[in-house]
Design an enzyme around this catalytic site. Sequence first.
Site, PDB file in Angstrom:
ATOM      1  N   GLU A 131       0.618  -0.968   0.015  1.00 51.09           N
ATOM      2  CA  GLU A 131      -0.136   0.000   0.287  1.00 51.09           C
ATOM      3  C   GLU A 131       0.794   1.473   0.020  1.00 51.09           C
ATOM      4  O   GLU A 131       2.192   1.319   0.719  1.00 51.09           O
ATOM      5  CB  GLU A 131      -1.182  -0.146   1.484  1.00 51.09           C
ATOM      6  CG  GLU A 131      -1.650  -1.280   1.402  1.00 51.09           C
ATOM      7  CD  GLU A 131      -2.020  -1.120   3.067  1.00 51.09           C
ATOM      8  OE1 GLU A 131      -2.792   0.304   3.979  1.00 51.09           O
ATOM      9  OE2 GLU A 131      -1.614  -1.824   3.920  1.00 51.09           O
ATOM     10  N   ASP A 146       1.488  10.008   4.306  1.00 46.26           N
ATOM     11  CA  ASP A 146       2.264  11.130   4.656  1.00 46.26           C
ATOM     12  C   ASP A 146       1.120  11.446   6.234  1.00 46.26           C
ATOM     13  O   ASP A 146       0.844  12.941   5.628  1.00 46.26           O
ATOM     14  CB  ASP A 146       2.987  11.826   4.636  1.00 46.26           C
ATOM     15  CG  ASP A 146       3.915  12.700   5.617  1.00 46.26           C
ATOM     16  OD1 ASP A 146       4.139  12.177   6.652  1.00 46.26           O
ATOM     17  OD2 ASP A 146       5.083  13.396   5.675  1.00 46.26           O
ATOM     18  N   TYR A 160      -6.755   0.937   6.743  1.00 44.94           N
ATOM     19  CA  TYR A 160      -6.293   0.162   6.508  1.00 44.94           C
ATOM     20  C   TYR A 160      -5.854  -1.451   7.222  1.00 44.94           C
ATOM     21  O   TYR A 160      -4.525  -2.311   6.609  1.00 44.94           O
ATOM     22  CB  TYR A 160      -4.223   0.086   6.361  1.00 44.94           C
ATOM     23  CG  TYR A 160      -3.721   1.353   7.588  1.00 44.94           C
ATOM     24  CD1 TYR A 160      -3.346   0.770   8.460  1.00 44.94           C
ATOM     25  CD2 TYR A 160      -3.861   2.470   7.254  1.00 44.94           C
ATOM     26  CE1 TYR A 160      -2.627   1.435   9.536  1.00 44.94           C
ATOM     27  CE2 TYR A 160      -3.606   2.884   8.374  1.00 44.94           C
ATOM     28  CZ  TYR A 160      -2.831   2.473   9.416  1.00 44.94           C
ATOM     29  OH  TYR A 160      -2.245   2.622  10.366  1.00 44.94           O
ATOM     30  N   LYS A 168      11.127   3.545   2.636  1.00 49.51           N
ATOM     31  CA  LYS A 168      11.086   4.839   2.634  1.00 49.51           C
ATOM     32  C   LYS A 168      12.211   5.524   1.476  1.00 49.51           C
ATOM     33  O   LYS A 168      12.608   5.201   0.683  1.00 49.51           O
ATOM     34  CB  LYS A 168      11.883   5.755   3.531  1.00 49.51           C
ATOM     35  CG  LYS A 168      11.315   4.923   5.196  1.00 49.51           C
ATOM     36  CD  LYS A 168       9.467   5.869   4.996  1.00 49.51           C
ATOM     37  CE  LYS A 168       9.353   7.097   5.066  1.00 49.51           C
ATOM     38  NZ  LYS A 168      10.566   8.001   6.820  1.00 49.51           N
ATOM     39  N   CYS A 180      11.857  49.885   1.295  1.00 51.63           N
ATOM     40  CA  CYS A 180      10.943  48.644   1.131  1.00 51.63           C
ATOM     41  C   CYS A 180      11.096  49.122   0.094  1.00 51.63           C
ATOM     42  O   CYS A 180      11.524  49.953  -1.329  1.00 51.63           O
ATOM     43  CB  CYS A 180       9.391  49.368   1.171  1.00 51.63           C
ATOM     44  SG  CYS A 180       8.480  48.682   0.697  1.00 51.63           S
ATOM     45  N   CYS A 225       7.783  51.151  -1.765  1.00 54.82           N
ATOM     46  CA  CYS A 225       8.040  53.068  -1.123  1.00 54.82           C
ATOM     47  C   CYS A 225       9.219  53.574  -0.902  1.00 54.82           C
ATOM     48  O   CYS A 225       9.604  54.476  -0.625  1.00 54.82           O
ATOM     49  CB  CYS A 225       7.039  53.130  -0.529  1.00 54.82           C
ATOM     50  SG  CYS A 225       6.968  52.465   0.868  1.00 54.82           S
ATOM     51  N   CYS A 228       7.490  47.147   5.710  1.00 59.12           N
ATOM     52  CA  CYS A 228       7.158  48.395   5.637  1.00 59.12           C
ATOM     53  C   CYS A 228       6.282  49.059   6.430  1.00 59.12           C
ATOM     54  O   CYS A 228       5.178  48.517   6.673  1.00 59.12           O
ATOM     55  CB  CYS A 228       6.682  48.526   4.139  1.00 59.12           C
ATOM     56  SG  CYS A 228       6.371  49.664   3.556  1.00 59.12           S
TER      57      CYS A 228
END
Length: 707
Positions: free
Chosen positions: A125, A129, A257, A347, A441, A444, A459
Amino acid sequence: MGSQIAHELESAKARIKELVSLVEHHRFLYYVLDRPEISDGEFDKLFHELEDLEKRFPELKDPNSPTEKVGAAPSTEFKEVRHRTAMLSLANAMDEGDLDRWGDRLKRSVSDGDDKEVALGYVCELKIDGLSIGLTYEEGRFVQGATRGNGTVGEDVTLNLKTIADLPAKLKPLEIDAEGLPTFCAGAGAAVEQRLPALLEVRGEVYMSVSSFTELNRGLTEANDSPFANPRNAASGSLRQKNPRITAKRNLSLWTYLAYLEDPVIQQPRSQFECMKMLEVMGFPVEPNRFLADSILEIKDYCRRWSEERHGLNYQTDGVVIKLNDRRLWEELGATSHSPRWAVAFKYPPEEANTILEDILFEVGRTGAVTPVAVLTPVLLAGTTVKRASLHNADQIERLGLRLGDTVVVRKAGEIIPEILSVIVEKRKEESKPFVYPSACPECDTTLIRIEEEVVLRCPNTYGCRAQKERRLKHFVGKEAMNIEGVGEVLVEQLVKADLVDNAADFYKLSFEQLVSLERMGEKSARNVLKEIEGSKERPLAALLFGLGIRHVGATVAELIASHFGSIDRVMEASAEQISEIEGVGTVIAEAVVDYFSQPQNRELIETLKELGLKMEDASPSSADAGEAPAQVFAGKTFVVTGTLSNMDRKQAETAIKMRGGKATSSVSKKTDYLVVGESPGSKLAKAEQLGVTVVNESQFLAMLES
């Protein structure tokens, strides 16, 4: 010689102590706090190193070593549940050689020393996760669900599990033969009766699909909340919410399962493959890609095939679980304190690739957060081409030591989100220079600031920074906010550039002449836009609250606040203490709401929106009375709303369903519990009748809401 042995012993003792501390630390972060700091692969390396040292130096092994434990101690936020059968972890096979060795051990164990070749069957199967859970059914009814916890004791999450549409509340009976064997089993006779097990304990995995995960993180990012690192963390955090309404909105899914059956008549199927068939027959979702293998060679072929094909799935899988098919051998083989001998988890290694860091761009969010984004030379990774990766903040750039032109190692965190793992310093060009993080920023030129203990730079030019303004306006017209169709990102940028829209209220002041003056805007499109803007005035209070872009207030929190207070005026006058009393709304969110409405510009915006005719009270059935949240009468139920309703629009009906713990979807399927029909329901009504879905009209639906 003796001194050398003593030195090795002392060195091993120190390393074991260090590893025990590390493994316990990361186990707690993973299982209890849902905030892992390292990848699964890195954790596995630490765990296996500890196992190897304990085998070499058994006299140094502590009886309470983490290699003798499963999971971690359950959180005290939920009632404890003791599992009837221990929920163990699985031993890992990190490569095909490990699979060969596992198969050889099995054959030796079941051959009783006989040299004859033993033929064994295996069930493969895909390894999901997610979060392991145990489900208990009595006489076919779901009575309790618990997390794995430490393998012996878990957490009771029954109410939250009931919100998962895939989880059956009542099972379908099994057809059994005269001997009590389910009729789909090999060797079974004809059916003589239908029967539900007296007691059934089912093991499964709660997970979040890739699409749901992407949608959830998008909402969290828009609300300026931290996104989840991967679907596993998102599923775990969602299932362990104190408020089932929040869990219901996270769109969790389930695969089952394993089953343990106790009944005076029904026989447990002898094979694992038939047990999974039994789960499917009774109504449980079972992973569809399971495979019955006759040999380790076939198992390897299966693992290789899904190594690539798994990237096309809508759920995350990090390996393959292999179990002996003959369940009669399970008891004979037994288990260690950590894992059963009759199963193993293969895995997949984390996928990584090398590429070049071409540039670092900076995006300014609607709350002023400045986020660095890595621009990469395109590289194929986990089935998709990766061109960009989030760098989160300045601290991460400094920690990685990034320089433009560096060769970097990229991987997908949780196989979804691209991230830079490290720099290959040996390939760095001599002329490269350390990266200097901007102090102003990028939009600006205002000096960036760091608020209190935040890692992100912001900002502070909230109302003067064009990037923040555009982001707020795009958020306001979005689907979960005011849902103004036809006003997309490009049009918002045009309107801001033409100085036609400065804040949300300006959308409702637009004229036909102003719209048709814009490039690529025809008369018909302009009329449609104005119609959509006018229609958005009837959006519910929760949509408006979300659309305002208050920091930390996502769509779910907005619904909770709107349901609790019922009007914008009550929200504006509420204290942080009153707001934080709402279940699912914490102190940080409450303070952000109070801070937002304490600013004169925002209060002025609300007053202007009132004058323009926007809905400021939620009188729809989705509202709760005077601050009391609706009862979760729809928990675990799935609704579809179709046709035209006279007392509310479809969005309000769906909100009412969600606030009561239900799930509202757009298409009718066998998982749908109720179809709510208004005038002109269309083809959905025919499909519901064909599938046997319960159909309710508007008056019946209103009665259900008031029940």
